[in-house]
Design an enzyme around this catalytic site. Structure first.
Site, PDB file in Angstrom:
ATOM      1  CG  ASN A   1      76.714 -41.541  17.818  1.00  0.00           C
ATOM      2  OD1 ASN A   1      75.402 -41.549  18.050  1.00  0.00           O
ATOM      3  ND2 ASN A   1      77.471 -40.784  17.309  1.00  0.00           N
TER       4      ASN A   1
ATOM      5  CG  HIS B   1      78.342 -38.856  12.612  1.00  0.00           C
ATOM      6  ND1 HIS B   1      77.704 -37.950  13.213  1.00  0.00           N
ATOM      7  CD2 HIS B   1      78.821 -38.391  11.182  1.00  0.00           C
ATOM      8  CE1 HIS B   1      77.944 -36.940  12.495  1.00  0.00           C
ATOM      9  NE2 HIS B   1      78.485 -37.092  11.431  1.00  0.00           N
TER      10      HIS B   1
ATOM     11  CD  GLU C   1      71.886 -43.845  10.113  1.00  0.00           C
ATOM     12  OE1 GLU C   1      72.764 -43.020  10.660  1.00  0.00           O
ATOM     13  OE2 GLU C   1      70.506 -43.664  10.236  1.00  0.00           O
TER      14      GLU C   1
ATOM     15  CG  LEU D   1      79.289 -33.833  24.520  1.00  0.00           C
ATOM     16  CD1 LEU D   1      79.969 -34.274  23.463  1.00  0.00           C
ATOM     17  CD2 LEU D   1      80.256 -32.597  24.912  1.00  0.00           C
ATOM     18  CB  ILE D   2      77.967 -38.919  26.438  1.00  0.00           C
ATOM     19  CG1 ILE D   2      77.155 -39.639  25.238  1.00  0.00           C
ATOM     20  CG2 ILE D   2      77.983 -39.886  27.700  1.00  0.00           C
ATOM     21  CD1 ILE D   2      75.707 -39.748  25.807  1.00  0.00           C
TER      22      ILE D   2
ATOM     23  CG  ASP E   1      80.275 -36.924  15.788  1.00  0.00           C
ATOM     24  OD1 ASP E   1      79.226 -37.811  16.184  1.00  0.00           O
ATOM     25  OD2 ASP E   1      79.786 -35.979  15.278  1.00  0.00           O
TER      26      ASP E   1
ATOM     27  N   GLY F   1      63.293 -42.434  15.869  1.00  0.00           N
ATOM     28  CA  GLY F   1      63.992 -43.638  16.403  1.00  0.00           C
ATOM     29  C   GLY F   1      63.801 -44.676  15.531  1.00  0.00           C
ATOM     30  CB  SER F   2      63.934 -45.160  11.834  1.00  0.00           C
ATOM     31  OG  SER F   2      65.204 -44.809  11.528  1.00  0.00           O
ATOM     32  CG  ASN F   3      69.171 -46.001  13.006  1.00  0.00           C
ATOM     33  OD1 ASN F   3      69.785 -46.851  12.295  1.00  0.00           O
ATOM     34  ND2 ASN F   3      69.096 -44.689  12.631  1.00  0.00           N
TER      35      ASN F   3
HETATM   36  C1  GAR Z   1      70.349 -41.058  11.929  1.00  0.00           C
HETATM   37  O1  GAR Z   1      70.643 -40.796  10.807  1.00  0.00           O
HETATM   38  C2  GAR Z   1      71.667 -40.980  12.923  1.00  0.00           C
HETATM   39  O2  GAR Z   1      72.811 -41.439  12.213  1.00  0.00           O
HETATM   40  C3  GAR Z   1      71.663 -39.436  13.245  1.00  0.00           C
HETATM   41  O3  GAR Z   1      70.476 -39.371  13.486  1.00  0.00           O
HETATM   42  C4  GAR Z   1      69.573 -40.005  12.756  1.00  0.00           C
HETATM   43  C5  GAR Z   1      68.430 -40.546  13.626  1.00  0.00           C
HETATM   44  O4  GAR Z   1      67.376 -41.131  12.764  1.00  0.00           O
HETATM   45  N1  GAR Z   1      72.651 -39.289  14.286  1.00  0.00           N
HETATM   46  C6  GAR Z   1      73.400 -38.044  14.150  1.00  0.00           C
HETATM   47  O5  GAR Z   1      73.339 -37.368  13.385  1.00  0.00           O
HETATM   48  C7  GAR Z   1      74.312 -37.971  15.384  1.00  0.00           C
HETATM   49  N2  GAR Z   1      75.240 -37.049  15.287  1.00  0.00           N
HETATM   50  P1  GAR Z   1      66.433 -42.134  13.568  1.00  0.00           P
HETATM   51  O6  GAR Z   1      65.941 -41.445  14.818  1.00  0.00           O
HETATM   52  O7  GAR Z   1      65.446 -42.340  12.596  1.00  0.00           O
HETATM   53  O8  GAR Z   1      67.162 -43.250  14.380  1.00  0.00           O
END
Ligand code: GAR
Length: 193
Positions: free
Chosen positions: A104, A106, A176, A89-90, A147, A14-16
């Site tokens: 999303n 990626h 990101e 998948l949604i 994607d 969940g850093s994003n």
């Molecule tokens: C992120 O790098 C995101 O781009 C990726 O998961 C990570 C989640 O990091 N998503 C995918 O690979 C989706 N196909 P986070 O939990 O630290 O935000």
């Protein structure tokens, strides 16, 4: 002025999600109404608590076999759904209920290195194995296929021959965190109130 309301879906650290929460802290026009997760162990849950954002946990059956999650989003008057490391998948019904309202992130330059099974470290391992000279981040609308929705934004970083997948992951994560909150902000401002 009515507030724009965001829901964030996350399955992992969940850093994003946290960067988005931090970015919108103090904003009176935008609120993160909910964080939703399919993973009761996800790091995002503790992060949500720190920002006092309500969390909704759900299982696979609820997500795919009922309309419960769509109803929750509708009852909360969610304007935009943000996927931030959400690994399921949604379902088609949810895409149809929120047309062009689900985005999303990626961790690669789509259309390369996308699709089922291409997530997290698998993406960066594939990029290094293919000796790519660049990677990056793609932010895109979500449709019923992994994607494949229209790309909204991309940013690139250099990959050098000695980079490990972990090093590429770090470079991509910087992009990101730098761009996702701003892109979400722009999308929200473009929505009619
Ligand atoms: C992120 O790098 C995101 O781009 C990726 O998961 C990570 C989640 O990091 N998503 C995918 O690979 C989706 N196909 P986070 O939990 O630290 O935000």
């Amino acid at each position: 002025m009515t507030k724009k309301r965001l829901a964030i879906f996350a399955s992992g650290s969940g850093s994003n999600a946290e960067k988005i929460a931090e970015y919108f802290t103090g904003r009176t026009d935008i609120e993160i109404s909910l964080i939703l997760s399919n993973n009761p162990q996800a790091g995002v849950i503790a992060r949500a608590r720190r920002y006092q954002i309500p969390v909704v946990l759900f299982d696979r059956k609820t997500f795919y076999d009922t309309h419960r999650i769509i109803e929750i989003l509708q009852n909360e008057h969610i304007d935009l759904v943000v996927l931030a490391g959400f690994m399921m998948l949604i379902p088609e019904a949810m895409v149809q209920a929120f047309p062009d309202k689900i985005v999303n992130i990626h961790p690669a330059l789509l259309p390369k290195y996308g699709g089922k099974g291409m997530y997290g470290h698998f993406v960066h391992e594939a990029v290094v194995a293919a000796q790519e000279l660049e990677s990056g981040v793609s932010i895109h609308f979500v449709n019923e296929r992994y994607d494949e929705g229209d790309i909204i934004f991309q940013a690139t970083c250099e990959v050098i021959p000695t980079d490990t997948p972990e090093e590429v992951a770090r470079k991509v994560q910087v992009l990101e965190h730098q761009h996702y909150p701003e892109v979400v902000d722009k999308l929200l401002s473009a929505l009619n109130s």
